[in-house]
Write an enzyme that holds these catalytic residues in place. Structure first.
Site, PDB file in Angstrom:
ATOM      1  N   PHE A 119      10.417  -1.730   3.353  1.00 34.65           N
ATOM      2  CA  PHE A 119      10.260  -0.274   3.317  1.00 34.65           C
ATOM      3  C   PHE A 119       8.950   0.096   4.001  1.00 34.65           C
ATOM      4  O   PHE A 119       7.900  -0.435   3.658  1.00 34.65           O
ATOM      5  CB  PHE A 119      10.267   0.278   1.883  1.00 34.65           C
ATOM      6  CG  PHE A 119      10.206   1.776   1.857  1.00 34.65           C
ATOM      7  CD1 PHE A 119      11.355   2.532   2.085  1.00 34.65           C
ATOM      8  CD2 PHE A 119       9.001   2.441   1.662  1.00 34.65           C
ATOM      9  CE1 PHE A 119      11.303   3.921   2.104  1.00 34.65           C
ATOM     10  CE2 PHE A 119       8.947   3.827   1.682  1.00 34.65           C
ATOM     11  CZ  PHE A 119      10.100   4.570   1.899  1.00 34.65           C
TER      12      PHE A 119
ATOM     13  N   ASP B  77       1.824  -4.333   6.012  1.00 33.43           N
ATOM     14  CA  ASP B  77       1.956  -3.041   5.342  1.00 33.43           C
ATOM     15  C   ASP B  77       1.562  -3.242   3.886  1.00 33.43           C
ATOM     16  O   ASP B  77       2.332  -3.779   3.088  1.00 33.43           O
ATOM     17  CB  ASP B  77       3.405  -2.549   5.463  1.00 33.43           C
ATOM     18  CG  ASP B  77       3.622  -1.217   4.747  1.00 33.43           C
ATOM     19  OD1 ASP B  77       2.761  -0.822   3.940  1.00 33.43           O
ATOM     20  OD2 ASP B  77       4.671  -0.582   4.987  1.00 33.43           O
TER      21      ASP B  77
ATOM     22  N   LYS C  27      -0.973   4.574  -0.749  1.00 29.72           N
ATOM     23  CA  LYS C  27      -0.752   4.876  -2.166  1.00 29.72           C
ATOM     24  C   LYS C  27      -1.987   4.864  -3.091  1.00 29.72           C
ATOM     25  O   LYS C  27      -2.411   5.913  -3.543  1.00 29.72           O
ATOM     26  CB  LYS C  27       0.339   3.970  -2.726  1.00 29.72           C
ATOM     27  CG  LYS C  27       1.695   4.265  -2.074  1.00 29.72           C
ATOM     28  CD  LYS C  27       2.841   3.616  -2.795  1.00 29.72           C
ATOM     29  CE  LYS C  27       4.167   4.200  -2.369  1.00 29.72           C
ATOM     30  NZ  LYS C  27       4.894   3.439  -1.350  1.00 29.72           N
TER      31      LYS C  27
END
Ligand code: PLP
Length: 388
Positions: free
Chosen positions: A127, A214, A243
């Site tokens: 993702f 990532d 995040k």
């Protein structure tokens, strides 16, 4: 009735207050947040140091644009560079944007080597975000359907499979980079076998590809190190963050080192809001809190405790196929799809959890969680699994 575009299936609850690991809804009921938003509020809700930093900065200077120097951005870049060993940093507002920067960088790097159709290796069940390029990089067909034509310049291989990458290396001369999550989050909390990232590093070195990690979900202490790739002692050429970086203040970052330095120059990329004083003030406070509280160490220890507890208590449960994780990224794989457990956890246990990839209970508790609070979370999750 609602004017909100229905891009999310929302649970029938709204929260009005948060503190530490707890949230309170409009009825005043208390919940344990075992998700930290989605790996965002790593140091707990409304951490006083972050609140203070934001209030201070909001009352001093909120925005100037990147046409001028930004002291808070410089300070944040210094801190992140020191913790990661990376050299230059571009700040964005989200994880997808941080990955967009990485993808653009990889393409320009390719063009600088004379490769006209630079291609990036991405993984199955990965993702990377919801923009067109990051959606294309994402290894989930369901997220892509209806949005074709997708972006060209990506090749997909299975996660945790070195041979598949070696085959691509032999046959495709357009590869410029590998984009990989050190631990897959949305894909089902998948932890690669030992040596995987080291092998990727070696393949990238041999082929002059960029290794791009990532760490939007796994970064900022969540797995027990500042960045998950540090568990195996390698250094990437590009790393993306978001995040947990602002603990709720929107901010992302694309960090570069070695051959990725100097690829993007003035005029190549930008962001109006990226790296603004307010977001950077929050992120600076987050990094201070994690460092001063030695929260990485705490996350590692608590993560081991939680895994051990689950393994002991669910050992005989035939519905549990696997229990895995790294630090406070924890997944319990079930033998059946169980999305209903999220609502059951909320309503019956006042517990916020997530089920991802259909059958994996995902827990992303805050790094400040106590053992007693962890026990409360473990009790709830075990009780839910026993209803299967
Ligand atoms: C959440 C996530 C993203 C996307 O971040 P946004 O801020 O939602 O754009 C990218 N990569 C990974 C690994 C993520 O977990």
């Amino acid at each position: 009735m609602s004017h909100i575009m229905p891009t999310y299936g929302r649970l029938p609850v709204s929260f009005t207050k948060g503190e530490g690991v707890y949230l309170w809804d409009t009825e005043g009921q208390q919940y344990l947040d075992a998700l930290s938003g989605i790996a965002v509020c790593n140091i707990g809700h409304t951490h006083p140091r972050v609140v203070d930093a934001i209030c201070q900065q909001a009352g001093t200077l909120m925005h100037t644009s990147n046409l001028y120097g930004i002291e808070q951005q410089e300070a944040l870049a210094d801190r992140l560079a020191e913790k990661s060993g990376m050299e230059h940093i571009f700040f964005s507002n989200s994880g997808a944007e941080a990955n967009e920067a990485a993808i653009k960088l990889a393409r320009k790097y390719g063009h600088s080597k004379g490769i006209k159709t630079p291609t990036i290796i991405v993984m199955e069940s990965s993702f990377h975000g919801r923009t067109m390029a990051t959606l294309t990089a994402t290894g989930n067909r369901k997220a892509q359907v209806g949005f074709e034509p997708l972006v060209s310049g990506f090749v997909r291989v299975p996660y945790n499979d070195i041979e598949a990458i070696q085959n691509v290396a032999k046959n495709n001369k357009d590869i410029v980079a590998i984009l990989v999550e050190p631990v897959q989050g949305e894909g089902g909390v998948r932890v690669p076998t030992m040596g995987y990232l080291e092998s990727l590093r070696e393949i990238c070195d041999n082929n002059e590809w960029l290794l791009m990690v990532d760490e939007v979900q796994s970064g900022i202490g969540r797995t027990g190190k500042w960045f998950a790739h540090q568990h195996c002692g390698i250094k990437p050429d590009v790393m993306t963050l978001a995040k947990g970086l602002g603990n709720g203040m929107p901010i992302g970052a694309c960090l570069v080192a070695g051959p990725a330095v100097g690829v993007l120059v003035a005029g190549n990329h930008g962001s109006t809001f990226g790296g603004g004083p307010l977001a950077c003030a929050a992120a600076n406070a987050v990094l201070d809190v994690i460092k001063e509280g030695e929260l990485c160490k705490q996350a590692a220890e608590l993560g081991l405790y939680i895994l051990d507890q689950f393994k002991a208590r669910l050992a005989d449960n035939t519905h549990v196929k696997d229990i895995r994780g790294k630090g406070l990224m924890i997944g319990i794989e079930l033998d059946q799809d169980a999305p209903h457990l999220v609502r059951a956890a909320l309503e019956e246990h006042k517990l916020l959890i997530n089920v991802t990839a259909g059958n994996v209970i995902r827990l992303l508790p805050p790094m400040i969680m106590t053992h007693a609070q962890a026990d409360q979370m473990i009790d709830g999750v075990c009780a839910l699994i026993e209803t299967l």
